[in-house]
Design a protein around this motif. Structure first.
Motif, PDB file in Angstrom:
ATOM      1  N   HIS A  71       0.456  -1.526  -0.502  1.00 20.90           N
ATOM      2  CA  HIS A  71       0.265  -0.084  -0.343  1.00 20.90           C
ATOM      3  C   HIS A  71       0.424   1.207  -0.004  1.00 20.90           C
ATOM      4  O   HIS A  71       0.409   2.185  -0.257  1.00 20.90           O
ATOM      5  N   ALA A  72       2.188   1.051  -0.137  1.00 19.51           N
ATOM      6  CA  ALA A  72       3.004   2.009  -0.457  1.00 19.51           C
ATOM      7  C   ALA A  72       2.540   3.703  -1.088  1.00 19.51           C
ATOM      8  O   ALA A  72       2.603   4.565  -1.068  1.00 19.51           O
ATOM      9  N   TYR A  73       1.978   2.946  -2.322  1.00 19.22           N
ATOM     10  CA  TYR A  73       2.046   3.236  -3.343  1.00 19.22           C
ATOM     11  C   TYR A  73       0.509   5.442  -2.785  1.00 19.22           C
ATOM     12  O   TYR A  73       0.510   5.213  -3.433  1.00 19.22           O
ATOM     13  N   ARG A  74       0.291   4.663  -1.791  1.00 18.60           N
ATOM     14  CA  ARG A  74      -0.839   5.014  -1.085  1.00 18.60           C
ATOM     15  C   ARG A  74       0.136   6.011  -0.626  1.00 18.60           C
ATOM     16  O   ARG A  74      -1.161   7.842  -0.041  1.00 18.60           O
ATOM     17  N   SER A  75       0.711   6.527  -0.084  1.00 16.30           N
ATOM     18  CA  SER A  75       1.594   7.684   0.750  1.00 16.30           C
ATOM     19  C   SER A  75       1.828   9.070   0.005  1.00 16.30           C
ATOM     20  O   SER A  75       2.349   8.200  -0.612  1.00 16.30           O
ATOM     21  N   PRO A  76       2.033  10.267   0.767  1.00 12.59           N
ATOM     22  CA  PRO A  76       2.470  11.544  -0.048  1.00 12.59           C
ATOM     23  C   PRO A  76       3.858  10.575  -0.052  1.00 12.59           C
ATOM     24  O   PRO A  76       4.325  10.301   0.946  1.00 12.59           O
ATOM     25  N   MET A  77       4.326  11.433  -1.092  1.00 15.75           N
ATOM     26  CA  MET A  77       6.032  12.320  -1.499  1.00 15.75           C
ATOM     27  C   MET A  77       6.056  13.056  -0.808  1.00 15.75           C
ATOM     28  O   MET A  77       5.695  13.816  -0.634  1.00 15.75           O
ATOM     29  N   PRO A  78       7.699  12.849  -0.333  1.00 19.23           N
ATOM     30  CA  PRO A  78       7.714  13.705   0.665  1.00 19.23           C
ATOM     31  C   PRO A  78       8.042  15.071  -0.132  1.00 19.23           C
ATOM     32  O   PRO A  78       8.245  15.412  -1.260  1.00 19.23           O
ATOM     33  N   ILE A  79       7.627  16.479   0.263  1.00 18.61           N
ATOM     34  CA  ILE A  79       7.720  17.922  -0.239  1.00 18.61           C
ATOM     35  C   ILE A  79       9.216  18.577   0.497  1.00 18.61           C
ATOM     36  O   ILE A  79       8.359  18.334   1.761  1.00 18.61           O
ATOM     37  N   THR A  80       9.131  19.473   0.073  1.00 20.32           N
ATOM     38  CA  THR A  80      10.057  20.150   1.174  1.00 20.32           C
ATOM     39  C   THR A  80       9.563  21.471   2.221  1.00 20.32           C
ATOM     40  O   THR A  80       8.173  21.371   2.056  1.00 20.32           O
ATOM     41  N   THR A  81      10.124  22.220   3.484  1.00 22.02           N
ATOM     42  CA  THR A  81       8.868  23.000   4.118  1.00 22.02           C
ATOM     43  C   THR A  81       8.754  24.122   2.314  1.00 22.02           C
ATOM     44  O   THR A  81       7.961  25.102   3.021  1.00 22.02           O
ATOM     45  N   GLU A  82       9.360  24.770   1.811  1.00 23.41           N
ATOM     46  CA  GLU A  82       9.296  25.488   1.448  1.00 23.41           C
ATOM     47  C   GLU A  82       7.858  25.693   0.417  1.00 23.41           C
ATOM     48  O   GLU A  82       7.679  26.489   0.348  1.00 23.41           O
ATOM     49  N   GLN A  83       8.207  24.389   0.113  1.00 27.42           N
ATOM     50  CA  GLN A  83       7.268  23.806  -1.091  1.00 27.42           C
ATOM     51  C   GLN A  83       5.075  24.002  -0.044  1.00 27.42           C
ATOM     52  O   GLN A  83       4.823  24.404  -0.495  1.00 27.42           O
ATOM     53  N   LYS A  84       5.675  23.499   1.777  1.00 29.00           N
ATOM     54  CA  LYS A  84       4.504  23.747   1.954  1.00 29.00           C
ATOM     55  C   LYS A  84       4.198  25.295   2.372  1.00 29.00           C
ATOM     56  O   LYS A  84       3.203  26.226   2.016  1.00 29.00           O
ATOM     57  N   ARG A  85       5.171  26.052   3.049  1.00 31.54           N
ATOM     58  CA  ARG A  85       4.324  27.253   2.850  1.00 31.54           C
ATOM     59  C   ARG A  85       4.204  28.361   2.101  1.00 31.54           C
ATOM     60  O   ARG A  85       3.298  28.635   1.668  1.00 31.54           O
ATOM     61  N   GLN A  86       5.047  27.840   0.741  1.00 28.43           N
ATOM     62  CA  GLN A  86       3.953  28.558  -0.649  1.00 28.43           C
ATOM     63  C   GLN A  86       2.609  27.951  -1.267  1.00 28.43           C
ATOM     64  O   GLN A  86       2.063  28.581  -1.117  1.00 28.43           O
ATOM     65  N   ALA A  87       2.411  26.881  -0.042  1.00 30.41           N
ATOM     66  CA  ALA A  87       1.125  26.074  -0.948  1.00 30.41           C
ATOM     67  C   ALA A  87      -0.017  26.898   0.257  1.00 30.41           C
ATOM     68  O   ALA A  87      -1.024  26.382   0.032  1.00 30.41           O
ATOM     69  N   ALA A  88       0.849  27.566   1.477  1.00 29.36           N
ATOM     70  CA  ALA A  88       0.256  27.142   2.660  1.00 29.36           C
ATOM     71  C   ALA A  88      -1.557  28.011   2.802  1.00 29.36           C
ATOM     72  O   ALA A  88      -2.746  28.025   2.722  1.00 29.36           O
ATOM     73  N   PRO A  89      -1.285  29.421   1.885  1.00 31.24           N
ATOM     74  CA  PRO A  89      -2.205  30.120   1.512  1.00 31.24           C
ATOM     75  C   PRO A  89      -3.526  29.454   0.840  1.00 31.24           C
ATOM     76  O   PRO A  89      -5.020  29.471   1.223  1.00 31.24           O
ATOM     77  N   ARG A  90      -3.245  28.903   0.121  1.00 36.46           N
ATOM     78  CA  ARG A  90      -4.212  27.548  -1.208  1.00 36.46           C
ATOM     79  C   ARG A  90      -5.075  26.852   0.181  1.00 36.46           C
ATOM     80  O   ARG A  90      -6.397  26.990   0.159  1.00 36.46           O
ATOM     81  N   ALA A  91      -4.101  26.434   0.636  1.00 36.88           N
ATOM     82  CA  ALA A  91      -5.210  25.689   2.019  1.00 36.88           C
ATOM     83  C   ALA A  91      -5.877  26.025   2.827  1.00 36.88           C
ATOM     84  O   ALA A  91      -7.311  25.697   2.820  1.00 36.88           O
ATOM     85  N   LYS A  92      -5.432  27.183   3.103  1.00 37.32           N
ATOM     86  CA  LYS A  92      -6.193  28.050   4.334  1.00 37.32           C
ATOM     87  C   LYS A  92      -7.493  28.745   2.444  1.00 37.32           C
ATOM     88  O   LYS A  92      -8.898  28.469   3.739  1.00 37.32           O
ATOM     89  N   ALA A  93      -7.180  29.137   1.760  1.00 39.02           N
ATOM     90  CA  ALA A  93      -8.361  29.197   0.950  1.00 39.02           C
ATOM     91  C   ALA A  93      -9.584  28.309   0.875  1.00 39.02           C
ATOM     92  O   ALA A  93     -10.293  28.365   0.755  1.00 39.02           O
ATOM     93  N   LEU A  94      -8.513  27.016   0.906  1.00 40.79           N
ATOM     94  CA  LEU A  94      -9.305  25.795   0.791  1.00 40.79           C
ATOM     95  C   LEU A  94     -10.931  25.176   1.715  1.00 40.79           C
ATOM     96  O   LEU A  94     -11.789  25.216   2.465  1.00 40.79           O
TER      97      LEU A  94
END
Length: 180
Positions: A71-94
């Motif tokens: 079931h490893a295909y279900r696991s999310p791939m790692p992303i960087t802290t910077e990628q998380k930071r850049q997408a945080a406003p979209r998470a807030k909006a969603l």
């Protein structure tokens, strides 16, 4: 007596059965499992609840580890802290869009449009799991670009949240439902 076509067709299941039965062999006889230093070959290790007449050398495995690998295909791939930071406003909006829709209800098309707007995607680029739209309950919504996804959820009581995660190994934002 020559074999006619009907007799040949009637005999085919017996021939197939004989071929399949002859394919069974002792795993210890397989040269691929033999140790070049002369040790006995290794084969399948039965589970503890399986009864065997005599013990044999075996390769053990952890069933839970096999399931995790499967079931490893279900696991999310790692992303960087910077990628998380850049997408945080979209998470807030969603999360805000999901909270609003949880209070008013919607349709699947309305949910896709609102999620797409919050994520900066076309509605058809969003992923949805769930079927309760009015009221909006027990639904997962996700979408993203590249390796970065923003996934949101509305729980059974209408609470809404969203998070930034890596895309799964099979290429989706939401984890697969699994099952066989």
């Amino acid at each position: 007596m020559p074999l006619t076509r009907p007799r040949l067709i009637a005999a085919l299941p017996l021939v197939l059965l004989a071929v399949m039965a002859s394919g069974c062999a002792d795993p210890a006889a397989d040269p691929r499992g033999a140790d070049p230093r002369g040790a006995e070959p290794k084969g399948y290790c039965p589970l503890p609840e399986e009864q065997q007449a005599t013990p044999s050398p075996c390769i053990t495995f952890d069933w839970n580890q096999r399931l995790a690998e499967n079931h490893a295909y279900r696991s999310p791939m790692p992303i960087t802290t910077e990628q998380k930071r850049q997408a945080a406003p979209r998470a807030k909006a969603l999360a805000a869009a999901l909270r609003k829709l949880a209070g008013t209800g919607t349709t699947e098309a309305g949910l896709r449009a609102a999620a797409g707007d919050a994520l900066g995607l076309r509605p058809e680029e969003t992923e949805i799991q769930g079927h309760r739209f009015d009221p909006l309950r027990d639904v997962l919504v996700g979408g993203g670009e590249g390796r970065v996804c923003v996934n949101g959820r509305v729980g059974s009581t209408g609470q809404a949240e969203a998070e930034v995660v890596g895309r799964t190994a099979d290429g989706t934002c939401l984890p697969g439902l699994g099952g066989h």
